[in-house]
Design an enzyme around this catalytic site. Structure first.
Site, mmCIF file in Angstrom:
data_model
loop_
_atom_site.group_PDB
_atom_site.id
_atom_site.type_symbol
_atom_site.label_atom_id
_atom_site.label_comp_id
_atom_site.label_asym_id
_atom_site.label_seq_id
_atom_site.Cartn_x
_atom_site.Cartn_y
_atom_site.Cartn_z
ATOM 1 C CE LYS A 47 -4.224 -0.414 4.696
ATOM 2 N NZ LYS A 47 -5.550 0.166 4.970
ATOM 3 C CG HIS B 60 -2.139 -0.830 1.085
ATOM 4 N ND1 HIS B 60 -2.116 -2.190 1.331
ATOM 5 C CD2 HIS B 60 -3.410 -0.529 0.705
ATOM 6 C CE1 HIS B 60 -3.331 -2.687 1.110
ATOM 7 N NE2 HIS B 60 -4.135 -1.708 0.733
HETATM 8 N N1 LIG Z 1 -13.117 -0.843 1.825
HETATM 9 C C1 LIG Z 1 -12.436 -0.303 0.815
HETATM 10 O O1 LIG Z 1 -12.659 -0.641 -0.369
HETATM 11 C C2 LIG Z 1 -11.397 0.727 1.101
HETATM 12 C C3 LIG Z 1 -11.136 1.049 2.399
HETATM 13 N N2 LIG Z 1 -10.241 2.026 2.715
HETATM 14 C C4 LIG Z 1 -10.150 2.372 4.115
HETATM 15 O O2 LIG Z 1 -10.834 3.601 4.308
HETATM 16 C C5 LIG Z 1 -10.251 4.317 5.387
HETATM 17 C C6 LIG Z 1 -9.908 5.724 4.919
HETATM 18 O O3 LIG Z 1 -8.871 5.659 3.971
HETATM 19 P P1 LIG Z 1 -8.304 6.996 3.301
HETATM 20 O O4 LIG Z 1 -9.408 7.755 2.653
HETATM 21 O O5 LIG Z 1 -7.131 6.589 2.506
HETATM 22 O O6 LIG Z 1 -7.812 7.784 4.620
HETATM 23 P P2 LIG Z 1 -7.681 9.379 4.818
HETATM 24 O O7 LIG Z 1 -6.828 9.550 6.040
HETATM 25 O O8 LIG Z 1 -7.273 10.025 3.553
HETATM 26 O O9 LIG Z 1 -9.187 9.831 5.125
HETATM 27 C C7 LIG Z 1 -9.820 9.688 6.358
HETATM 28 C C8 LIG Z 1 -10.510 11.007 6.662
HETATM 29 O O10 LIG Z 1 -11.357 10.852 7.784
HETATM 30 C C9 LIG Z 1 -11.159 11.998 8.602
HETATM 31 N N3 LIG Z 1 -11.621 11.753 9.965
HETATM 32 C C10 LIG Z 1 -10.895 11.422 11.073
HETATM 33 N N4 LIG Z 1 -11.709 11.295 12.131
HETATM 34 C C11 LIG Z 1 -12.965 11.570 11.691
HETATM 35 C C12 LIG Z 1 -14.229 11.607 12.318
HETATM 36 N N5 LIG Z 1 -14.371 11.325 13.637
HETATM 37 N N6 LIG Z 1 -15.315 11.911 11.589
HETATM 38 C C13 LIG Z 1 -15.205 12.189 10.281
HETATM 39 N N7 LIG Z 1 -14.028 12.179 9.622
HETATM 40 C C14 LIG Z 1 -12.909 11.868 10.324
HETATM 41 C C15 LIG Z 1 -9.684 12.263 8.474
HETATM 42 O O11 LIG Z 1 -9.329 13.543 8.966
HETATM 43 P P3 LIG Z 1 -7.832 13.717 9.581
HETATM 44 O O12 LIG Z 1 -6.883 13.423 8.460
HETATM 45 O O13 LIG Z 1 -7.824 15.143 10.039
HETATM 46 O O14 LIG Z 1 -7.720 12.711 10.700
HETATM 47 C C16 LIG Z 1 -9.513 12.126 6.989
HETATM 48 O O15 LIG Z 1 -9.860 13.304 6.286
HETATM 49 C C17 LIG Z 1 -9.049 3.492 5.852
HETATM 50 O O16 LIG Z 1 -9.428 2.686 6.943
HETATM 51 C C18 LIG Z 1 -8.747 2.614 4.643
HETATM 52 O O17 LIG Z 1 -8.119 1.408 4.982
HETATM 53 C C19 LIG Z 1 -9.545 2.688 1.745
HETATM 54 C C20 LIG Z 1 -9.738 2.376 0.424
HETATM 55 C C21 LIG Z 1 -10.688 1.358 -0.007
HETATM 56 O O1 LIG Z 2 -6.001 2.243 2.984
HETATM 57 C C1 LIG Z 2 -6.206 1.890 1.808
HETATM 58 O O2 LIG Z 2 -5.770 2.524 0.839
HETATM 59 C C2 LIG Z 2 -6.986 0.675 1.568
HETATM 60 N N1 LIG Z 2 -7.559 0.099 2.579
HETATM 61 C C3 LIG Z 2 -8.371 -1.066 2.525
HETATM 62 C C4 LIG Z 2 -7.763 -2.168 3.342
HETATM 63 O O3 LIG Z 2 -7.228 -1.900 4.437
HETATM 64 O O4 LIG Z 2 -7.816 -3.326 2.921
HETATM 65 C C5 LIG Z 2 -8.764 -1.456 1.125
HETATM 66 C C6 LIG Z 2 -7.692 -1.221 0.106
HETATM 67 O O5 LIG Z 2 -6.669 -2.124 0.323
HETATM 68 C C7 LIG Z 2 -7.175 0.211 0.176
#
Ligand SMILES: NC(=O)C1=CN([C@@H]2O[C@H](COP(=O)(O)OP(=O)(O)OC[C@H]3O[C@@H](n4cnc5c(N)ncnc54)[C@H](OP(=O)(O)O)[C@@H]3O)[C@@H](O)[C@H]2O)C=CC1
Ligand SMILES: O=C(O)C1=N[C@H](C(=O)O)C[C@H](O)C1
Length: 254
Positions: A145, A141
């Site tokens: 992350k 990744h």
């Molecule tokens: N299931 C799937 O297909 C996928 C899952 N993911 C997962 O999604 C999650 C997010 O990933 P990603 O977008 O890369 O992460 P980011 O850190 O880019 O985004 C997370 C956002 O949530 C904000 N945040 C933190 N606390 C809160 C809160 N209490 N309420 C609302 N917003 C909040 C963060 O703010 P701040 O930065 O200020 O903390 C940030 O802007 C991860 O767990 C990742 O593993 C990612 C891609 C695909």
């Molecule tokens: O953090 C990410 O980027 C992603 N998170 C998810 C995970 O933890 O599996 C899904 C994907 O791998 C991207």
């Protein structure tokens, strides 16, 4: 002319709206003709903006350390939720099921990975698992992350472990007696998972199986966060019809 309820757009609120995934989700919801983005909430924002805006479904892509509080709030408010955030341990799943039992009619869909290719990778890995004595996972990744191993890798390991147990396979062969901490990866339900973090990567995974004189490698690559959007929108459309907890996208695809 008044529209009937069937034709009203689905009112969606996004949590983590300024994050990498949240930004993409807001764009996808805005583009979907049958949805309306009514609330965008990120860290420090007032969560009640979501309920004040009349959101029917929340989509959460935040952080493992805040997602349970968000879900408890959604369930209290009677708002369905679609969750991509990682970090769902068996304990968390049980807690969530308990909360949902108290709210009949409410649905939560959690998917460790919304990419169709990733869902198929997990399905193929589960299918292959019973034929090979060795199975290891390498997930790769982007370095921003916050959690390791990934939710996808953890889920894949659990599926492989269950398939191995069902097939009566014992522990994997491994003669390691001496090693540096971490060299053999994390043990997830008896399956070794290795996490790579490097610039230039987005989300990738290899599942490596080994048997007598052969190996099988199943690999999936997400090169763009757009890969997750069809699955996210599918779940948002379906969640109101799915009472209780749905874990994984597979049921929705089939
Ligand atoms: N299931 C799937 O297909 C996928 C899952 N993911 C997962 O999604 C999650 C997010 O990933 P990603 O977008 O890369 O992460 P980011 O850190 O880019 O985004 C997370 C956002 O949530 C904000 N945040 C933190 N606390 C809160 C809160 N209490 N309420 C609302 N917003 C909040 C963060 O703010 P701040 O930065 O200020 O903390 C940030 O802007 C991860 O767990 C990742 O593993 C990612 C891609 C695909
Ligand atoms: O953090 C990410 O980027 C992603 N998170 C998810 C995970 O933890 O599996 C899904 C994907 O791998 C991207």
């Amino acid at each position: 002319m008044a529209e009937n309820a069937e034709t009203q757009p689905l009112r969606v609120g996004v949590l983590g709206a300024r994050g990498r995934m949240g930004t993409e989700v807001c764009r996808a919801v805005n583009t979907a003709e049958d949805m309306e983005l009514v609330a965008m909430v990120d860290a420090g924002d007032w969560l009640f903006n979501v309920s004040d805006a009349g959101a029917e479904v929340v989509i959460d892509f935040t952080r493992p350390d805040v997602v349970m509080d968000n879900l408890q709030w959604c369930i209290d408010q009677g708002i369905h939720a679609v969750v991509g955030t990682s970090g769902f341990t068996p304990d968390r799943i049980e807690t969530l099921k308990g909360w949902l039992e108290a709210k009949p009619g409410l649905g939560v869909v959690i998917a460790p990975n919304f990419g169709i290719g990733a869902v198929l990778m997990m399905r193929f890995a589960r299918e292959a698992a019973k034929y090979f004595e060795s199975a290891e996972i390498v997930e790769l990744h982007h370095p921003a992350k916050v959690d390791a191993p990934s939710g996808t890798a953890t889920r894949t390991a659990e599926l492989i472990a269950r398939a191995r147990a069902d097939a009566g396979l014992g522990p994997q062969p491994d003669a390691t007696e001496q090693s540096i901490d971490g060299a053999r990866g994390a043990d997830v339900a008896g399956v070794r998972v290795h996490a790579v973090r490097a610039s230039g990567l987005m989300a990738h995974q290899e599942v490596l199986f080994g048997g007598s004189g052969e190996t099988l490698t199943i690999r999936h690559d997400s090169h763009d966060r757009a890969s997750f959007m069809p699955g996210v929108l599918l779940a948002a459309r379906a969640v109101r019809e799915r009472q209780g907890l749905t874990f994984g996208l597979e049921d929705l695809l089939d």
